[in-house]
Design a protein around this motif. Sequence first.
Motif, PDB file in Angstrom:
ATOM      1  N   SER A  39      15.534 -11.986  41.385  1.00  0.00           N
ATOM      2  CA  SER A  39      14.926 -12.220  40.078  1.00  0.00           C
ATOM      3  C   SER A  39      13.392 -12.157  40.067  1.00  0.00           C
ATOM      4  O   SER A  39      12.741 -12.474  41.256  1.00  0.00           O
ATOM      5  CB  SER A  39      15.363 -13.364  39.399  1.00  0.00           C
ATOM      6  N   ASP A  60      19.346 -11.335  39.037  1.00  0.00           N
ATOM      7  CA  ASP A  60      18.873  -9.996  38.444  1.00  0.00           C
ATOM      8  C   ASP A  60      18.092 -10.389  37.086  1.00  0.00           C
ATOM      9  O   ASP A  60      18.123  -9.738  36.246  1.00  0.00           O
ATOM     10  CB  ASP A  60      19.761  -9.062  38.428  1.00  0.00           C
ATOM     11  N   CYS A  61      17.701 -11.589  37.027  1.00  0.00           N
ATOM     12  CA  CYS A  61      16.844 -11.971  35.671  1.00  0.00           C
ATOM     13  C   CYS A  61      15.403 -11.749  35.797  1.00  0.00           C
ATOM     14  O   CYS A  61      14.690 -11.645  36.954  1.00  0.00           O
ATOM     15  CB  CYS A  61      17.259 -13.409  35.297  1.00  0.00           C
ATOM     16  N   GLU A  62      14.585 -11.929  34.786  1.00  0.00           N
ATOM     17  CA  GLU A  62      13.235 -11.797  34.574  1.00  0.00           C
ATOM     18  C   GLU A  62      12.946 -12.784  33.822  1.00  0.00           C
ATOM     19  O   GLU A  62      13.161 -12.920  32.679  1.00  0.00           O
ATOM     20  CB  GLU A  62      12.811 -10.240  34.211  1.00  0.00           C
TER      21      GLU A  62
END
Length: 75
Positions: free
Chosen positions: A74, A49-51
Amino acid sequence: AWAWTGVRFAHAAVETEGCLAGSCDGQSANFLTTAAVHITHAAGWSFEDCEVSAVGGYAVWFDAGSHGASLRRSL
């Protein structure tokens, strides 16, 4: 093991020296040797769940010697 969840990586510089010196064709990023998140010789790293945005080059690169690494859900 390292776990990164919900982290935003943004506004990293892109390397252009090699390209500007004449070693790229303008259509590929084969002159890049790193990324905003560049993992080498590491085990068990996970990103969830990163950007990664506005970095100008590669976002995430699991490089030589890395194993058991993952990138899930992500952007």
